[in-house]
Design a protein around this motif. Structure first.
Motif, PDB file in Angstrom:
ATOM      1  N   GLY A 166      -2.645   2.912  -4.400  1.00  0.00           N
ATOM      2  CA  GLY A 166      -3.564   1.984  -3.736  1.00  0.00           C
ATOM      3  C   GLY A 166      -2.849   0.739  -3.251  1.00  0.00           C
ATOM      4  N   PHE A 167      -3.450  -0.431  -3.558  1.00  0.00           N
ATOM      5  CA  PHE A 167      -2.942  -1.715  -3.071  1.00  0.00           C
ATOM      6  C   PHE A 167      -2.531  -2.578  -4.267  1.00  0.00           C
ATOM      7  CE2 PHE A 167      -5.523  -0.025   0.227  1.00  0.00           C
ATOM      8  CZ  PHE A 167      -5.007  -0.490   1.416  1.00  0.00           C
ATOM      9  N   GLN A 168      -1.272  -2.967  -4.316  1.00  0.00           N
ATOM     10  CA  GLN A 168      -0.795  -3.791  -5.426  1.00  0.00           C
ATOM     11  C   GLN A 168       0.249  -4.791  -4.956  1.00  0.00           C
ATOM     12  OE1 GLN A 168       0.392  -1.648  -9.031  1.00  0.00           O
ATOM     13  NE2 GLN A 168      -0.802   0.116  -8.347  1.00  0.00           N
ATOM     14  N   LEU A 169       0.453  -5.807  -5.777  1.00  0.00           N
ATOM     15  CA  LEU A 169       1.436  -6.839  -5.486  1.00  0.00           C
ATOM     16  C   LEU A 169       2.830  -6.336  -5.852  1.00  0.00           C
ATOM     17  CD1 LEU A 169       1.441  -9.801  -4.544  1.00  0.00           C
ATOM     18  CD2 LEU A 169       1.163 -10.488  -6.928  1.00  0.00           C
ATOM     19  N   GLU A 170       3.791  -6.652  -4.993  1.00  0.00           N
ATOM     20  CA  GLU A 170       5.166  -6.203  -5.223  1.00  0.00           C
ATOM     21  C   GLU A 170       5.793  -6.949  -6.397  1.00  0.00           C
ATOM     22  OE1 GLU A 170       7.510  -6.805  -1.763  1.00  0.00           O
ATOM     23  OE2 GLU A 170       9.250  -5.741  -2.548  1.00  0.00           O
ATOM     24  N   ARG A 171       6.647  -6.254  -7.153  1.00  0.00           N
ATOM     25  CA  ARG A 171       7.293  -6.874  -8.309  1.00  0.00           C
ATOM     26  C   ARG A 171       8.557  -7.639  -7.901  1.00  0.00           C
ATOM     27  NH1 ARG A 171       9.028  -2.260 -11.613  1.00  0.00           N
ATOM     28  NH2 ARG A 171       9.690  -1.621  -9.547  1.00  0.00           N
ATOM     29  N   ASP A 172       8.812  -8.769  -8.556  1.00  0.00           N
ATOM     30  CA  ASP A 172      10.043  -9.541  -8.308  1.00  0.00           C
ATOM     31  C   ASP A 172      11.151  -9.154  -9.273  1.00  0.00           C
ATOM     32  OD1 ASP A 172       8.891 -10.983  -6.383  1.00  0.00           O
ATOM     33  OD2 ASP A 172       8.522 -12.767  -7.586  1.00  0.00           O
ATOM     34  N   GLY A 173      10.766  -8.753 -10.476  1.00  0.00           N
ATOM     35  CA  GLY A 173      11.769  -8.440 -11.483  1.00  0.00           C
ATOM     36  C   GLY A 173      11.293  -8.862 -12.856  1.00  0.00           C
ATOM     37  N   ALA A 174      12.099  -8.545 -13.843  1.00  0.00           N
ATOM     38  CA  ALA A 174      11.712  -8.867 -15.217  1.00  0.00           C
ATOM     39  C   ALA A 174      12.951  -9.202 -16.027  1.00  0.00           C
ATOM     40  CB  ALA A 174      10.976  -7.684 -15.848  1.00  0.00           C
ATOM     41  N   LEU A 175      12.767 -10.107 -16.976  1.00  0.00           N
ATOM     42  CA  LEU A 175      13.859 -10.497 -17.861  1.00  0.00           C
ATOM     43  C   LEU A 175      13.490 -10.145 -19.299  1.00  0.00           C
ATOM     44  CD1 LEU A 175      16.568 -12.168 -18.137  1.00  0.00           C
ATOM     45  CD2 LEU A 175      15.097 -14.060 -18.800  1.00  0.00           C
ATOM     46  N   SER A 176      14.416  -9.527 -20.007  1.00  0.00           N
ATOM     47  CA  SER A 176      14.222  -9.284 -21.438  1.00  0.00           C
ATOM     48  C   SER A 176      15.293 -10.032 -22.202  1.00  0.00           C
ATOM     49  CB  SER A 176      14.384  -7.795 -21.772  1.00  0.00           C
ATOM     50  OG  SER A 176      13.290  -7.077 -21.299  1.00  0.00           O
ATOM     51  N   ALA A 177      14.886 -10.692 -23.263  1.00  0.00           N
ATOM     52  CA  ALA A 177      15.866 -11.334 -24.145  1.00  0.00           C
ATOM     53  C   ALA A 177      15.512 -10.885 -25.549  1.00  0.00           C
ATOM     54  CB  ALA A 177      15.774 -12.841 -24.046  1.00  0.00           C
ATOM     55  N   SER A 178      16.488 -10.423 -26.296  1.00  0.00           N
ATOM     56  CA  SER A 178      16.131  -9.987 -27.638  1.00  0.00           C
ATOM     57  C   SER A 178      17.155 -10.452 -28.653  1.00  0.00           C
ATOM     58  CB  SER A 178      15.924  -8.476 -27.677  1.00  0.00           C
ATOM     59  OG  SER A 178      17.117  -7.824 -27.946  1.00  0.00           O
ATOM     60  N   TRP A 179      16.633 -10.762 -29.823  1.00  0.00           N
ATOM     61  CA  TRP A 179      17.472 -11.155 -30.956  1.00  0.00           C
ATOM     62  C   TRP A 179      17.127 -10.227 -32.107  1.00  0.00           C
ATOM     63  CZ3 TRP A 179      15.302 -12.889 -35.627  1.00  0.00           C
ATOM     64  CH2 TRP A 179      16.248 -13.269 -36.602  1.00  0.00           C
ATOM     65  N   ASN A 187       0.894  -1.149   0.000  1.00  0.00           N
ATOM     66  CA  ASN A 187       0.000   0.000   0.000  1.00  0.00           C
ATOM     67  C   ASN A 187       0.937   1.204   0.000  1.00  0.00           C
ATOM     68  OD1 ASN A 187      -1.977   1.895   0.348  1.00  0.00           O
ATOM     69  ND2 ASN A 187      -2.352   1.414   2.511  1.00  0.00           N
ATOM     70  N   GLY A 188       1.092   1.851  -1.156  1.00  0.00           N
ATOM     71  CA  GLY A 188       2.167   2.823  -1.299  1.00  0.00           C
ATOM     72  C   GLY A 188       3.480   2.062  -1.304  1.00  0.00           C
ATOM     73  N   SER A 189       4.329   2.315  -0.297  1.00  0.00           N
ATOM     74  CA  SER A 189       5.589   1.575  -0.208  1.00  0.00           C
ATOM     75  C   SER A 189       5.609   0.619   0.974  1.00  0.00           C
ATOM     76  CB  SER A 189       6.766   2.544  -0.061  1.00  0.00           C
ATOM     77  OG  SER A 189       6.871   3.348  -1.201  1.00  0.00           O
ATOM     78  N   SER A 190       4.519   0.599   1.752  1.00  0.00           N
ATOM     79  CA  SER A 190       4.542  -0.229   2.963  1.00  0.00           C
ATOM     80  C   SER A 190       3.663  -1.467   2.806  1.00  0.00           C
ATOM     81  CB  SER A 190       4.082   0.602   4.158  1.00  0.00           C
ATOM     82  OG  SER A 190       2.791   1.102   3.898  1.00  0.00           O
ATOM     83  N   VAL A 191       3.901  -2.450   3.670  1.00  0.00           N
ATOM     84  CA  VAL A 191       3.175  -3.721   3.600  1.00  0.00           C
ATOM     85  C   VAL A 191       1.971  -3.667   4.548  1.00  0.00           C
ATOM     86  CG1 VAL A 191       3.361  -6.209   3.907  1.00  0.00           C
ATOM     87  CG2 VAL A 191       5.327  -4.909   3.084  1.00  0.00           C
ATOM     88  N   PRO A 192       0.741  -3.717   4.023  1.00  0.00           N
ATOM     89  CA  PRO A 192      -0.445  -3.625   4.886  1.00  0.00           C
ATOM     90  C   PRO A 192      -0.829  -4.978   5.486  1.00  0.00           C
ATOM     91  CG  PRO A 192      -1.127  -3.768   2.616  1.00  0.00           C
ATOM     92  CD  PRO A 192       0.382  -3.854   2.601  1.00  0.00           C
ATOM     93  N   LEU A 193      -1.588  -4.950   6.577  1.00  0.00           N
ATOM     94  CA  LEU A 193      -2.187  -6.167   7.134  1.00  0.00           C
ATOM     95  C   LEU A 193      -3.334  -6.610   6.220  1.00  0.00           C
ATOM     96  CD1 LEU A 193      -2.465  -5.037  10.859  1.00  0.00           C
ATOM     97  CD2 LEU A 193      -0.887  -6.756   9.937  1.00  0.00           C
ATOM     98  N   ASP A 194      -3.651  -7.904   6.259  1.00  0.00           N
ATOM     99  CA  ASP A 194      -4.801  -8.388   5.488  1.00  0.00           C
ATOM    100  C   ASP A 194      -6.066  -7.605   5.819  1.00  0.00           C
ATOM    101  OD1 ASP A 194      -3.352 -10.234   4.129  1.00  0.00           O
ATOM    102  OD2 ASP A 194      -4.570 -11.974   4.704  1.00  0.00           O
TER     103      ASP A 194
END
Lengths: 71, 857
Positions: free
Chosen positions: B840-853, B567-574
């Motif tokens: 608002g309330f969103q799931l935190e991101r783990d990361g992303a991988l790009s591969a390009s040819w 929630n913003g940058s902090s972790v809210p309770l359920d």
């Protein structure tokens, strides 16, 4: 029924051995891309996938994959 | 072609053919005959990249005026590549993805129904009546023929033997398949080893195969052989709506014990599990029978054992009480034999038609199996080159099969399902039928019925420059009982049709290289690219300045979110999410547990002048998401489909298409500046829905699971790049401005602005690394769904989208400066989130991988 088919297959095999060989330099036409037996492998794969999920006779070829088609 | 060097006769050929590189290539291929012919590779090069997209769409089934749900449609992509690792070792791989949704038959029932008819009833202008379903009461005559009854007056209308499908609708589902093949070639012998895996939510299949070919008789004859082994697991969630009507999954029913030990109950879902094994062998012979004719004969045997059922097919049983002639229906899971042996014989002919430079292909195939199915396939292609690289291929096919011994649209059983009987000494008691009334095997899957199919289509391809080809094709297919060879096919209720449209791109890397050599203008291998060492995940950063040059590229992106809810940058309770994550009226019940997003993007780039580049980028996306229940959630709301979270849910298909132009503003060699102006066309769907469940609409799927923005978007960018010796650097500002207030589903995604700053260093002449800092800001969604949505959690509310994001990108890039694969560039970048400040309330991101040819020519 099955025996006849196998006989036919072996016969065909023997007959083909008797064909006059076509020299390598006479094979220009045969080497054209559109003369390849599977002249468009990607489209063949697409068709085989669609037919395979809609008809009972799919298979009989070495390979695998294609998914369940359970719908 | 190494073959030429090893072949003595090749020397004279090479001399004769030196007038044109095309003829040279052709002669080289001729010497490799017929081995390459028979393996289907003569049309393709040793090193090749191809991409195909297709759409399959079925016509509506005939449900006799009952409400027809949207029929099944499938979006597929197929990427394939081939590489010559050495002269003798070849490597090939395929990636395939199918995403489908829509209605398909689940069972078949008599159309006649006494109390709840299978056709809608019209009373005073109002049509009522449900979709066909397999639990009905039906009146029969003394010959056990079903009688149609007027639903209003209850009067008998006469014998009605027609049947009708019972349909089942699926939410979107995705299948992914990856496979490879490694080939070792000797002069007259080749062996290959391959394998792969196909994964879908309810089915996983792993396979290996081994094969080879042997050329002899001066390469006029080739013997092919192959064998394969496949092991597959089924994990099928039985339709919620049907589960209670299927005797195997109805806990109150004693009718049958079949499959009960294979059914697992998890969080209210009934999951049918099974395993099957498939073995296949084939033997083939390819023979050159003349200067213009090749013949191929093959024989195959396949054996399957284990769980061969389609887990979603239900057989309708009609119990008719001989005393009252009243019929009562029940459903059971289909039962197929645990073993199947299939034999096939095939003949293929390729005939060159000299006056037209055309090739005529004719294939015949006969299949026979111990389920009682005999099938004949006749197929013909005419490949007609038209000059200037155009090729048109009309295609026609006819297929006919007899029915499996155990196929029946439904089963008629001449006894009551349950009846009161007088037993002396006990009194009146109820006796119910058990599954001893059933045959050993039965299925109503119309794919096992007798029918014929006729299909035809055309494909058109154009080779733009030697080795670069685009193709488009279309096929129409009709399945009809009356098309069966010799008659006696299934009745018209099972007829259906479909069409498939496909588009493909093929890049033959060998031929492209050859074409560039042939031009001999020195440009081929020295195309100047600004920012050739850019991070892989960066778009619009790269510009070509040789007029007339082309670039094709493929980019894969994978992003995952599975951290804490923020929630913003902090972790809210359920409890905070329950109270505040949704709206003032609605409390949240669920929240995302994880979400994966994958994107495949193709890039076509053309430089008409040295200051302008034009780009087209189609995209294919797929997503999957799992939810978890929030602790302290409110009880289920009426009429809302609640995700149990067992299987999660998936979407996928064609995404939005980007069209843009890059314009050079300044270039001093060391410093370069260009602007990008573009739009994104809303080609991705934004109206994907969950299937209807328990007679309730599933509603639209969450915002972020839709495939596109749904709006026309403006995509400007400004990019600066610099290079000095081994160092490179750059900065980019880019944005996405929605040009419409809302899409067809009532909302517009937030506008987006992103800045990137990066630096790079060339470790060697071909390998470079980059470090990038990225800042992204995106607004929340404007508007809201204008159709029903389950409103289960934060992911279903517009305010919980967008935010401010800080990331670090670490990249590596390899460029092939010379040799056979010159011009190819492969790069990877990992995007590591540093900080999230979400709206608002969103799931935190783990990361992303790009591969390009990419490949420029």
């Amino acid at each position: 029924m099955m025996n006849i088919k196998i006989l036919f297959f072996i016969n065909a095999l023997l007959l083909l051995q008797g064909c006059a060989p076509v020299a390598p330099w006479e094979r220009g036409n045969l080497a054209k891309p559109h003369m390849a037996l599977d002249h468009n492998p990607m489209r063949s794969a697409l068709r085989a996938h669609n037919y395979g999920s809609r008809e009972a006779a799919a298979g009989g070829e070495a390979g695998g994959g294609g998914g369940c088609g359970c719908y | 072609m190494a073959v030429i060097d090893r072949c003595e006769t090749g020397l004279c050929l090479r001399k004769a053919a030196s007038r044109s590189s095309g003829l040279q290539a052709l002669t080289a291929a001729a010497l490799a005959l017929p081995g390459m012919l028979s393996s289907g590779d003569a049309a393709a090069a040793d090193s090749e990249f191809a991409f195909q997209q297709s759409r399959y769409e079925e016509g509506k089934r005939n449900l006799f005026d009952a409400k027809v749900e949207n029929p099944i449609q499938v979006d597929s992509i197929h990427a394939s590549g081939k590489l010559s690792l050495t002269d003798r070792i070849k490597f090939a791989f395929n990636f395939l993805q199918d995403t489908w949704s829509g209605a398909t038959p689940m069972s078949t029932a008599p159309l006649a129904g006494a109390i709840r008819p299978n056709i809608p009833v019209e009373r005073e202008g109002v049509v009522s009546g449900a979709s066909p379903f397999f639990q009905r009461t039906i009146q029969f005559n003394e010959n056990f023929e079903p009688l149609a009854v007027d639903p209003v007056s209850r009067q008998t209308l006469g014998v009605d033997k027609r049947a009708v499908h019972v349909m089942s609708t699926a939410s979107p589902e995705t299948r992914n398949q990856g496979d490879f093949k490694l080939t070792y070639e000797w002069d007259e012998l080749a062996l290959d080893l391959g394998g792969g895996i196909s994964i879908e939510r309810d089915y996983e299949s792993r396979f290996v195969n081994f094969g080879g070919r042997w050329d002899f008789n001066q390469k006029s004859t080739t013997l092919n052989f192959g064998m394969s082994y496949t092991n597959s697991d089924t994990y099928a969630i039985i339709d919620h709506d049907a589960q209670v009507y299927i005797e195997n999954t109805n806990e109150g029913s004693q009718f049958t014990q079949a499959f009960r030990n294979q059914i697992k109950i998890e969080k209210g879902d009934y999951i049918l599990q099974g395993n099957r094994e498939d073995w296949g062998v084939n033997l083939g012979l390819t023979q050159i029978v003349g200067k213009s004719t090749v013949l191929d004969l093959s024989f195959g045997y396949a054996r399957g054992t284990g769980f061969m059922e389609n887990p979603y097919k239900v057989m309708t049983l009609v119990f008719v009480d001989p005393d009252t002639l009243e019929g009562e229906t029940r459903g059971v899971l289909e039962q197929r034999p645990d073993e199947r042996n299939q034999f096939s014989f095939g003949a293929r002919l390729a005939q060159y038609i000299e006056p037209l430079d055309a090739a005529w292909h004719f294939n015949y195939r006969f299949n026979h199996d111990d389920w009682g199915i005999d099938a004949h396939t006749f197929e013909s292609d005419w490949v007609q080159p038209l000059g200037s690289g155009w090729k048109v291929t009309p295609h026609v096919r006819y297929y006919s099969q007899s029915a499996a011994d155990f196929y029946s649209p439904y089963l008629l059983i001449k006894q009551a399902f349950s009846k009161a009987v007088f037993v002396p000494g006990v009194g009146i008691t109820r006796q119910s039928a058990d599954d001893s009334v059933l045959p050993a095997n039965f299925s109503s899957d119309h794919r096992l019925s007798g029918f014929g199919t006729l299909s035809g289509g055309v494909s058109i391809s154009k080779e733009f420059t030697k080795g670069f080809t685009l193709e488009a094709g279309f096929e129409y297919y009709t399945h009809e009982g009356r098309l069966k060879l010799g008659g006696g096919g299934e009745a018209g209720f099972a007829d259906f049709n479909y069409y498939v449209a496909n588009a493909a791109l093929k890049v033959d890397l060998d031929n492209l290289g050859r074409a560039l050599d042939f031009f001999g203008d020195g440009h081929g291998h020295h195309l100047h690219h600004h920012g050739a060492g850019n991070p892989a995940g960066l778009m619009f950063a790269h510009m070509m300045d040789e007029p007339g040059s082309f670039m094709v590229g493929y980019q894969f992106m994978y992003g995952r979110q599975s951290g804490d809810m923020l929630n913003g940058s902090s972790v809210p309770l359920d409890s905070t999410i329950v109270e505040n994550g949704c709206s003032t009226d609605i409390q949240c019940r669920f929240t995302p547990k994880f979400m994966n997003m994958k994107m495949h993007m193709l890039m076509f780039m053309y430089a008409p002048t040295d200051w302008l580049n034009l780009m087209v980028m189609p995209q294919f996306v797929d997503m999957d998401m799992n939810l978890r229940e929030l602790s302290g959630r409110p009880p289920p709301a009426q009429g809302v489909h609640e995700h149990t979270g067992v299987g999660g849910h998936e979407t996928g298909g064609v995404g939005d298409t980007s069209l843009s132009a890059l314009i050079k503003l300044y270039d001093s060699g060391m410093h370069h500046l260009h602007a990008g102006i573009g739009v994104t066309a809303p080609t991705g769907d934004v109206d994907l829905e969950f299937r209807r469940i328990v007679q309730e609409d599933g509603g639209l799927i969450h915002f972020m699971m839709q495939l596109g923005s749904g709006t026309w978007d403006f995509t400007p960018s400004l990019t600066y790049t610099g290079t000095l010796d081994r160092w490179s650097w750059g900065a980019q500002a880019s944005g996405v401005k929605r040009l419409q207030d809302k899409n067809e589903s009532g909302y517009a995604l937030g506008d987006l602005f992103q800045t990137s700053v990066w630096g790079g260093y060339n470790l060697t002449s071909w390998l470079s690394t980059t470090v990038r800092g990225i800042y992204t800001v995106q607004g929340s969604i404007r508007g809201d769904f204008n159709k029903f949505n389950g409103r289960g959690g934060p992911m279903d509310f517009p305010k919980n989208h967008g935010g401010r994001f800080w990331d670090l990108g670490l990249g590596v890039s390899a460029y092939v400066p010379s040799g056979d694969l010159a011009g190819n560039r492969l790069s990877f970048e990992w995007i590591q989130p540093l900080k999230d400040d979400v709206n608002g309330f969103q799931l935190e991101r783990d990361g992303a991988l790009s591969a390009s040819w990419s490949y420029a020519f």
